[in-house]
Scaffold this motif. Structure first.
Motif, PDB file in Angstrom:
ATOM      1  N   ASP A 147       0.846  -1.197   0.000  1.00 23.93           N
ATOM      2  CA  ASP A 147       0.000   0.000   0.000  1.00 23.93           C
ATOM      3  C   ASP A 147       0.880   1.246   0.000  1.00 23.93           C
ATOM      4  OD1 ASP A 147      -1.879   1.966   0.237  1.00 23.93           O
ATOM      5  OD2 ASP A 147      -2.535   1.418   2.257  1.00 23.93           O
ATOM      6  N   PRO A 148       1.112   1.845  -1.158  1.00 26.24           N
ATOM      7  CA  PRO A 148       1.997   3.018  -1.226  1.00 26.24           C
ATOM      8  C   PRO A 148       1.420   4.292  -0.629  1.00 26.24           C
ATOM      9  CG  PRO A 148       1.783   1.940  -3.375  1.00 26.24           C
ATOM     10  CD  PRO A 148       0.703   1.391  -2.494  1.00 26.24           C
ATOM     11  N   SER A 149       0.115   4.371  -0.419  1.00 29.75           N
ATOM     12  CA  SER A 149      -0.510   5.649  -0.064  1.00 29.75           C
ATOM     13  C   SER A 149       0.025   6.269   1.221  1.00 29.75           C
ATOM     14  CB  SER A 149      -2.035   5.506   0.000  1.00 29.75           C
ATOM     15  OG  SER A 149      -2.432   4.541   0.938  1.00 29.75           O
ATOM     16  N   PRO A 150       0.255   5.518   2.319  1.00 32.38           N
ATOM     17  CA  PRO A 150       0.812   6.173   3.516  1.00 32.38           C
ATOM     18  C   PRO A 150       2.197   6.752   3.285  1.00 32.38           C
ATOM     19  CG  PRO A 150      -0.104   4.014   4.061  1.00 32.38           C
ATOM     20  CD  PRO A 150      -0.041   4.095   2.569  1.00 32.38           C
ATOM     21  N   PHE A 151       2.931   6.199   2.348  1.00 37.03           N
ATOM     22  CA  PHE A 151       4.279   6.677   2.059  1.00 37.03           C
ATOM     23  C   PHE A 151       4.225   8.034   1.358  1.00 37.03           C
ATOM     24  CE2 PHE A 151       4.500   2.263   2.868  1.00 37.03           C
ATOM     25  CZ  PHE A 151       5.752   2.021   3.409  1.00 37.03           C
ATOM     26  N   VAL A 152       3.270   8.189   0.459  1.00 38.71           N
ATOM     27  CA  VAL A 152       3.077   9.489  -0.196  1.00 38.71           C
ATOM     28  C   VAL A 152       2.627  10.529   0.826  1.00 38.71           C
ATOM     29  CG1 VAL A 152       1.725  10.727  -1.912  1.00 38.71           C
ATOM     30  CG2 VAL A 152       2.588   8.436  -2.434  1.00 38.71           C
ATOM     31  N   HIS A 153       1.691  10.159   1.685  1.00 36.55           N
ATOM     32  CA  HIS A 153       1.150  11.102   2.668  1.00 36.55           C
ATOM     33  C   HIS A 153       2.237  11.583   3.632  1.00 36.55           C
ATOM     34  CE1 HIS A 153      -1.702  12.864   5.528  1.00 36.55           C
ATOM     35  NE2 HIS A 153      -1.001  12.257   6.484  1.00 36.55           N
ATOM     36  N   THR A 154       2.952  10.648   4.237  1.00 44.23           N
ATOM     37  CA  THR A 154       3.926  11.024   5.270  1.00 44.23           C
ATOM     38  C   THR A 154       5.209  11.571   4.674  1.00 44.23           C
ATOM     39  OG1 THR A 154       3.039   9.416   6.851  1.00 44.23           O
ATOM     40  CG2 THR A 154       5.307  10.152   7.192  1.00 44.23           C
ATOM     41  N   ASN A 155       5.787  10.847   3.717  1.00 43.66           N
ATOM     42  CA  ASN A 155       7.118  11.204   3.236  1.00 43.66           C
ATOM     43  C   ASN A 155       7.114  12.438   2.344  1.00 43.66           C
ATOM     44  OD1 ASN A 155       7.698   8.882   4.613  1.00 43.66           O
ATOM     45  ND2 ASN A 155       8.245   7.671   2.820  1.00 43.66           N
ATOM     46  N   LEU A 156       6.020  12.673   1.626  1.00 44.17           N
ATOM     47  CA  LEU A 156       5.944  13.838   0.744  1.00 44.17           C
ATOM     48  C   LEU A 156       5.114  14.968   1.343  1.00 44.17           C
ATOM     49  CD1 LEU A 156       5.602  12.029  -2.696  1.00 44.17           C
ATOM     50  CD2 LEU A 156       7.608  13.215  -1.794  1.00 44.17           C
ATOM     51  N   ILE A 157       3.851  14.712   1.637  1.00 43.96           N
ATOM     52  CA  ILE A 157       3.004  15.771   2.188  1.00 43.96           C
ATOM     53  C   ILE A 157       3.512  16.198   3.572  1.00 43.96           C
ATOM     54  CG2 ILE A 157       0.667  16.444   2.828  1.00 43.96           C
ATOM     55  CD1 ILE A 157       1.135  15.924  -0.175  1.00 43.96           C
ATOM     56  N   GLY A 158       3.928  15.238   4.382  1.00 45.18           N
ATOM     57  CA  GLY A 158       4.445  15.563   5.713  1.00 45.18           C
ATOM     58  C   GLY A 158       5.698  16.418   5.649  1.00 45.18           C
ATOM     59  N   THR A 159       6.632  16.048   4.773  1.00 46.40           N
ATOM     60  CA  THR A 159       7.860  16.842   4.636  1.00 46.40           C
ATOM     61  C   THR A 159       7.554  18.240   4.115  1.00 46.40           C
ATOM     62  OG1 THR A 159       9.185  14.844   4.261  1.00 46.40           O
ATOM     63  CG2 THR A 159      10.131  16.942   3.533  1.00 46.40           C
ATOM     64  N   PHE A 160       6.667  18.342   3.137  1.00 43.68           N
ATOM     65  CA  PHE A 160       6.257  19.659   2.636  1.00 43.68           C
ATOM     66  C   PHE A 160       5.689  20.523   3.760  1.00 43.68           C
ATOM     67  CE2 PHE A 160       2.379  21.989   1.431  1.00 43.68           C
ATOM     68  CZ  PHE A 160       2.943  23.029   0.703  1.00 43.68           C
ATOM     69  N   THR A 161       4.845  19.951   4.598  1.00 38.86           N
ATOM     70  CA  THR A 161       4.224  20.708   5.688  1.00 38.86           C
ATOM     71  C   THR A 161       5.273  21.223   6.658  1.00 38.86           C
ATOM     72  OG1 THR A 161       2.243  19.317   5.491  1.00 38.86           O
ATOM     73  CG2 THR A 161       2.491  20.586   7.528  1.00 38.86           C
ATOM     74  N   LEU A 162       6.238  20.411   6.994  1.00 42.38           N
ATOM     75  CA  LEU A 162       7.325  20.826   7.892  1.00 42.38           C
ATOM     76  C   LEU A 162       8.183  21.913   7.257  1.00 42.38           C
ATOM     77  CD1 LEU A 162       8.314  17.273   9.125  1.00 42.38           C
ATOM     78  CD2 LEU A 162       7.590  19.124  10.642  1.00 42.38           C
ATOM     79  N   LEU A 163       8.496  21.748   5.980  1.00 41.67           N
ATOM     80  CA  LEU A 163       9.324  22.744   5.293  1.00 41.67           C
ATOM     81  C   LEU A 163       8.642  24.109   5.257  1.00 41.67           C
ATOM     82  CD1 LEU A 163      10.635  20.614   2.297  1.00 41.67           C
ATOM     83  CD2 LEU A 163      12.015  21.542   4.172  1.00 41.67           C
ATOM     84  N   GLU A 164       7.347  24.126   5.017  1.00 42.51           N
ATOM     85  CA  GLU A 164       6.630  25.389   4.981  1.00 42.51           C
ATOM     86  C   GLU A 164       6.638  26.073   6.352  1.00 42.51           C
ATOM     87  OE1 GLU A 164       4.462  27.024   1.932  1.00 42.51           O
ATOM     88  OE2 GLU A 164       6.605  26.548   2.014  1.00 42.51           O
ATOM     89  N   ALA A 165       6.501  25.270   7.410  1.00 44.90           N
ATOM     90  CA  ALA A 165       6.551  25.857   8.753  1.00 44.90           C
ATOM     91  C   ALA A 165       7.945  26.378   9.063  1.00 44.90           C
ATOM     92  CB  ALA A 165       6.120  24.819   9.784  1.00 44.90           C
ATOM     93  N   ALA A 166       8.977  25.613   8.683  1.00 47.01           N
ATOM     94  CA  ALA A 166      10.352  26.055   8.918  1.00 47.01           C
ATOM     95  C   ALA A 166      10.663  27.325   8.130  1.00 47.01           C
ATOM     96  CB  ALA A 166      11.327  24.939   8.550  1.00 47.01           C
ATOM     97  N   ARG A 167      10.152  27.412   6.914  1.00 43.44           N
ATOM     98  CA  ARG A 167      10.346  28.627   6.106  1.00 43.44           C
ATOM     99  C   ARG A 167       9.660  29.818   6.755  1.00 43.44           C
ATOM    100  NH1 ARG A 167       8.000  31.018   0.959  1.00 43.44           N
ATOM    101  NH2 ARG A 167       6.339  29.442   0.883  1.00 43.44           N
TER     102      ARG A 167
END
Length: 332
Positions: free
Chosen positions: A90-110
């Motif tokens: 099931d690839p879907s949790p990997f897309v959610h956490t590894n991509l969307i999660g990292t994007f969310t953290l990067l935006e907050a850090a920026r």
């Protein structure tokens, strides 16, 4: 950087980093962890409550992430879905956490101007032939082969883009395979150790020729701290301890250290797309930042890991039953 936000800090590698950072540096830590099957409050047991706080939440939730990043001096981003077999199912949790999660953290850090260190894997580079003398370097082209490694590669590229496009103060590290205490028993080394403890013969994919470059989790932690404190912004550092071993050699070492015959295991059908060899060239980390591993004897580190699982059966017993049931259902 006395206040660290460590994502995924209740998982295997992240929790070992939290223990190491508290014991070896003057850092207070907030752990953000979703506490999926791979995260456990017990990994943080024994840490001082006035220096370590656990927040249960999703790294892809902007409201949760924003407040925590705003209050941190640095983010150390370990949180990831990280099991190849699971990513094939099931690839879907990997897309959610590894991509969307990292994007969310990067935006907050920026938004808050927060120092960011991203933990990645050598699997983003694909694999090497068994007879290839080369090793992965920071310049090796990405060639991921699974939903797991491809989403980790994507998260690395997001970090690089945020550095270049927005001036984010970030670094990346790509590490080889970790071993040590508090690793979930679905993973290769603890699964074999706990099988032997239970009187079950270890199982080995294919002929066991696949080679991994093993590093103790404490050495990974010390390298991350060094990069966080002294690494050059925008740079990628590869973390490895020259621990190349075939899966067959690892299983045989576990059996020998646990008083079993070295052939007391079974071969099973190999998994799809199984990478043949990983190997890390950590020259840049060693020469530029003066880092060196403490665990240079793989079998000594493996013996101490076996001792930990023998002494901490209550920690892994429930997850063992769940992991083996899942493997049985998937036909592994």
């Amino acid at each position: 950087m006395s206040k660290l936000l460590v994502t995924g800090g209740a998982g295997f590698i992240g929790s070992n980093f939290v223990h190491y950072a508290v014991a070896n540096a003057d850092h207070d830590v907030v752990v953000l962890d979703k506490l999926t099957y791979a995260g456990d409050r017990e990994t943080l047991a024994g840490l001082p409550e006035d220096r370590v706080r656990l927040v249960v939440g999703d790294i892809a939730d902007p409201e949760v992430v924003d407040a925590l990043v705003a209050d941190a001096d640095a983010v150390v981003h370990y949180a990831a879905e990280s099991h190849n077999d699971n990513s094939l199912s099931d690839p879907s949790p990997f897309v959610h956490t590894n991509l969307i999660g990292t994007f969310t953290l990067l935006e907050a850090a920026r938004k808050h101007g927060t120092r960011f260190h991203h933990i990645s894997t050598d699997e983003v580079y694909g694999d090497l032939e068994l007879d290839d003398p080369a090793k992965f370097t920071p310049e090796t082209p990405y060639n991921p082969s699974s939903p797991y490694s491809s989403t980790k590669a994507g998260s690395d590229l997001l970090v690089r883009a945020w550095v270049r496009s927005f001036g984010l103060e970030a670094t990346i590290s790509n590490c080889s395979n970790n071993y040590g205490p508090r690793q979930h028993v679905e993973k290769f080394i603890p699964r074999q150790i706990t099988n032997v403890i239970d009187g079950v013969r270890p199982r080995l994919y294919g002929a066991g020729e696949n080679v991994r470059d093993w590093i103790h989790a404490d050495d990974h932690s010390s390298a991350v701290l060094r990069i966080l404190e002294s690494g050059r912004i925008g740079e990628t550092y590869l973390i490895g301890a020259e621990g190349e071993r075939s899966n067959l050699e690892v299983v045989q070492a576990i059996l020998r250290l646990m008083g079993q015959e070295p052939d007391a295991f079974d071969h099973v059908k190999d998994r799809p797309g199984h990478d043949m060899r990983y190997a890390i060239d950590a020259t840049k980390l060693r020469e530029e930042l003066g880092w060196a591993p403490a665990f240079t004897d793989f079998e000594a580190g493996l013996a101490s890991t076996i001792d930990w699982y023998r002494a901490n059966e209550p920690w892994w017993r429930k997850q063992k039953a769940e992991a083996e049931a899942k493997y049985a259902q998937a036909g592994h």
